[in-house]
Design an enzyme around this catalytic site. Structure first.
Site, mmCIF file in Angstrom:
data_model
loop_
_atom_site.group_PDB
_atom_site.id
_atom_site.type_symbol
_atom_site.label_atom_id
_atom_site.label_comp_id
_atom_site.label_asym_id
_atom_site.label_seq_id
_atom_site.Cartn_x
_atom_site.Cartn_y
_atom_site.Cartn_z
ATOM 1 C CE LYS A 59 -42.359 38.344 29.992
ATOM 2 N NZ LYS A 59 -41.878 36.974 30.229
ATOM 3 C CG ASP A 76 -39.396 38.667 32.337
ATOM 4 O OD1 ASP A 76 -39.439 37.512 31.889
ATOM 5 O OD2 ASP A 76 -38.633 39.529 31.856
HETATM 6 P P1 NDP Z 1 -33.742 39.288 37.246
HETATM 7 O O1 NDP Z 1 -34.210 40.687 37.267
HETATM 8 O O2 NDP Z 1 -33.854 38.480 38.485
HETATM 9 O O3 NDP Z 1 -32.215 39.217 36.779
HETATM 10 C C1 NDP Z 1 -31.825 39.735 35.549
HETATM 11 C C2 NDP Z 1 -30.331 39.577 35.402
HETATM 12 O O4 NDP Z 1 -29.987 39.869 34.058
HETATM 13 C C3 NDP Z 1 -29.544 40.551 36.256
HETATM 14 O O5 NDP Z 1 -28.314 39.985 36.593
HETATM 15 C C4 NDP Z 1 -29.380 41.733 35.316
HETATM 16 O O6 NDP Z 1 -28.251 42.549 35.606
HETATM 17 C C5 NDP Z 1 -29.192 41.046 33.987
HETATM 18 N N1 NDP Z 1 -29.705 41.923 32.934
HETATM 19 C C6 NDP Z 1 -30.984 42.364 32.809
HETATM 20 N N2 NDP Z 1 -31.118 43.189 31.755
HETATM 21 C C7 NDP Z 1 -29.899 43.278 31.224
HETATM 22 C C8 NDP Z 1 -29.378 43.981 30.122
HETATM 23 N N3 NDP Z 1 -30.174 44.760 29.355
HETATM 24 N N4 NDP Z 1 -28.057 43.828 29.855
HETATM 25 C C9 NDP Z 1 -27.273 43.029 30.620
HETATM 26 N N5 NDP Z 1 -27.715 42.338 31.688
HETATM 27 C C10 NDP Z 1 -28.997 42.462 31.977
HETATM 28 O O7 NDP Z 1 -34.540 38.591 36.043
HETATM 29 P P2 NDP Z 1 -34.757 37.037 35.768
HETATM 30 O O8 NDP Z 1 -33.621 36.250 36.258
HETATM 31 O O9 NDP Z 1 -36.134 36.694 36.209
HETATM 32 O O10 NDP Z 1 -34.798 37.012 34.158
HETATM 33 C C11 NDP Z 1 -33.635 36.754 33.375
HETATM 34 C C12 NDP Z 1 -34.063 36.290 31.994
HETATM 35 O O11 NDP Z 1 -34.827 35.106 32.103
HETATM 36 C C13 NDP Z 1 -34.936 37.265 31.203
HETATM 37 O O12 NDP Z 1 -34.627 37.143 29.831
HETATM 38 C C14 NDP Z 1 -36.338 36.739 31.447
HETATM 39 O O13 NDP Z 1 -37.229 37.128 30.428
HETATM 40 C C15 NDP Z 1 -36.065 35.246 31.426
HETATM 41 N N6 NDP Z 1 -37.053 34.393 32.062
HETATM 42 C C16 NDP Z 1 -37.420 34.576 33.357
HETATM 43 C C17 NDP Z 1 -38.328 33.736 33.950
HETATM 44 C C18 NDP Z 1 -38.693 33.864 35.373
HETATM 45 O O14 NDP Z 1 -39.426 32.993 35.872
HETATM 46 N N7 NDP Z 1 -38.215 34.848 36.120
HETATM 47 C C19 NDP Z 1 -38.970 32.638 33.201
HETATM 48 C C20 NDP Z 1 -38.449 32.485 31.854
HETATM 49 C C21 NDP Z 1 -37.545 33.348 31.322
HETATM 50 P P3 NDP Z 1 -28.471 43.963 36.334
HETATM 51 O O15 NDP Z 1 -28.894 43.636 37.726
HETATM 52 O O16 NDP Z 1 -27.142 44.617 36.225
HETATM 53 O O17 NDP Z 1 -29.547 44.676 35.548
HETATM 54 O O1 2IT Z 2 -40.759 34.355 30.437
HETATM 55 C C1 2IT Z 2 -41.417 33.673 31.248
HETATM 56 O O2 2IT Z 2 -41.818 32.536 30.965
HETATM 57 C C2 2IT Z 2 -41.697 34.238 32.569
HETATM 58 N N1 2IT Z 2 -41.230 35.333 32.856
HETATM 59 C C3 2IT Z 2 -42.552 33.495 33.550
HETATM 60 C C4 2IT Z 2 -44.007 33.649 33.218
HETATM 61 C C5 2IT Z 2 -44.957 33.100 34.237
HETATM 62 O O3 2IT Z 2 -46.149 33.401 34.079
HETATM 63 O O4 2IT Z 2 -44.557 32.394 35.167
#
Ligand code: NDP
Ligand code: 2IT
Length: 448
Positions: free
Chosen positions: A129, A169
């Protein structure tokens, strides 16, 4: 509090002492170690070869300065990270997070989780990561580009399609991956598509990667409900966040006949009893990069609750898709009391240890992140496969593969939980399944 077997407790205390102040990392390690007692009884060779001690120590940690200039000409300095945790199963693989809260403890917890998640996918990928304490909010496209270029100027020497393959992420989506890939290409003079995943369609990206984490999490819920002779049809759902994972979780929930009545961002909660308007959400978040507060300007019957707690909204299915530790013990109790029967984590470690205990004791279907959100990285591995063969698959073909992978992860975690005497406990199922796969590879590769 569950008590760790003495040998494992000693290892955990060593991890804490060696990594002071990294609370999220300690939390993630403890949760996995709590599952491993029976594994060491069955496989004493893992203790003999100090697999747990080794697995808790990242193979390599890179911390670097990221200097860049903002639109006013002022110099800004951020801190960049890449923690290459484990490469027993394949090249390091895992996302990049750009968020002001990022520090080593967050990147290490995410890297640690990623090792086991990636093993669960059954694909040939190790765990890593990275990210930076950079806050993209309010920054222009040009600032984002300059930041990404500076970040990659240092990171590129550590990457490669056979070495380390980042993706997105929090705060890193298609736009950022584009700028990062452009700079990598320029520095290396190689069109090495397989060095990053989540690329745009048309320049090496895979169909379904954008949708994959959310879709995959919903497939996982479908499977958890299926073994309980239930389905998503007609279920009332709440999805936290409004980013990449939340949006495509909502999309697939709607396709499966569920109703989504709330979503959120870090500022507040939208409750829309008529059902969340997905097209509007995409427009606000993906196209216009605005706050969800603005959703209520378009729908007079939707309520915006500034600073609200989304877990107070009664639902049958809850899908935390924002960030770590967003559901505490109180929230979990409230969800259960309000009739929630299933929780699946699109986010990484969104439930605190107290919250997890509440879900397990209540006997509801609880899918932890390393199983439920593995669809994102699994589809990244499918992107790598397409890049390696210079091929591109159709949406339907790729989505079917994602569905098969998630169904497989559900089956494996379910069966392992049964085998180790904890039927229905996907935490134990996921931790043990992932751990054994990595541990066996580490044994086979000698002392690494
Ligand atoms: P984005 O940046 O697209 O969206 C994040 C969302 O979560 C936003 O709505 C944001 O609100 C909110 N958020 C982020 N940080 C905080 C915080 N500290 N407190 C409250 N709300 C928060 O990210 P993703 O959708 O890609 O990721 C969301 C989650 O999914 C994370 O935990 C990530 O690790 C996990 N994840 C993502 C993957 C991926 O492929 N993208 C794969 C697997 C897991 P705001 O805009 O107000 O900050
Ligand atoms: O938490 C996760 O699994 C991710 N943010 C996606 C990682 C990836 O390499 O697609």
């Amino acid at each position: 509090m569950s008590v760790l077997p003495e040998a494992i407790e000693t290892i955990f205390q060593q991890v804490k002492a060696r990594n002071p102040g990294e609370d999220e990392f300690h939390q993630a390690v403890k949760e996995v170690l709590e599952s491993l007692g029976p594994v060491l009884v069955k496989y004493p060779e893992f203790s003999d070869h100090k697999i747990i001690e080794r697995i808790c120590e990242p193979e390599r940690q890179i911390i670097f300065r990221v200097p860049w200039q903002d639109d006013r000409g002022e110099v800004q300095i951020n801190r960049g990270f890449r923690v290459e945790f484990n490469s027993a199963l394949g090249p390091y693989k895992g996302g990049l997070r750009f968020h002001p809260s990022v520090y080593l403890g967050i990147i290490k917890f995410l890297g640690f989780e990623q090792v086991f998640k990636n093993a669960l996918t059954g694909m040939p990928i190790g765990g890593a990561k990275g990210g930076a304490d950079f806050d993209p909010k309010g920054r222009s496209d040009a600032e984002i580009m300059r930041f990404c270029q500076s970040f990659m100027t240092e990171l590129h020497r550590h990457l490669g399609e056979y070495t380390d393959v980042p993706a997105g992420d929090i705060g890193v989506g298609g736009r950022e991956i584009g700028y990062l890939f452009g700079q990598y290409k320029r520095l290396t003079n190689r069109y090495e598509s397989g060095v990053l995943t989540g690329k745009g369609i048309g320049w090496g990206g895979a169909l379904v990667r954008k949708e994959a984490t959310g879709y995959g999490a919903v497939y996982f819920v479908r499977e958890m409900l299926r073994v309980r002779n239930d389905s998503l049809e007609g279920k009332t759902c709440v999805v936290s966040g409004a980013g990449n994972v939340a949006i495509y979780t909502i999309e697939k929930l709607l396709e499966m006949g569920a109703k989504v009545i709330a979503c959120s961002d870090s500022q507040g909660v939208i409750v829309h009893e008529q059902g969340v308007d997905l097209a509007l959400l995409k427009q606000l978040k993906e196209e216009e990069r605005r706050r969800i507060e603005d959703y209520a300007l378009h729908h007079k019957d939707a309520r915006y609750l500034p600073g609200g707690n989304i877990w107070d909204v009664p639902c049958q299915v809850a899908m935390p898709s924002a960030t770590q530790n967003e559901i505490n013990g109180r929230d979990a109790r409230k969800l259960v009391r309000n009739g929630c029967i299933a929780v699946a984590e699109g986010a990484n470690m969104p439930t605190t240890p107290d919250g997890i205990r509440v879900f397990i004791e209540a006997g509801i279907a609880y899918g932890p992140g390393k199983a439920a959100n593995a669809g994102g990285v699994a589809t990244s591995a499918l992107e790598m496969q397409q890049n390696a063969s210079r091929d591109s698959w159709t949406f339907e073909f790729t989505e079917q593969k994602l569905d098969d992978i998630m169904t497989g992860i559900h089956a494996a975690t379910w069966e392992t939980a049964e085998e180790f005497g904890a039927p229905g406990n996907y935490v134990i199922g996921a931790n043990i399944t992932g751990f054994i796969r990595v541990a066996n590879a580490m044994l086979a590769l000698g002392l690494i």
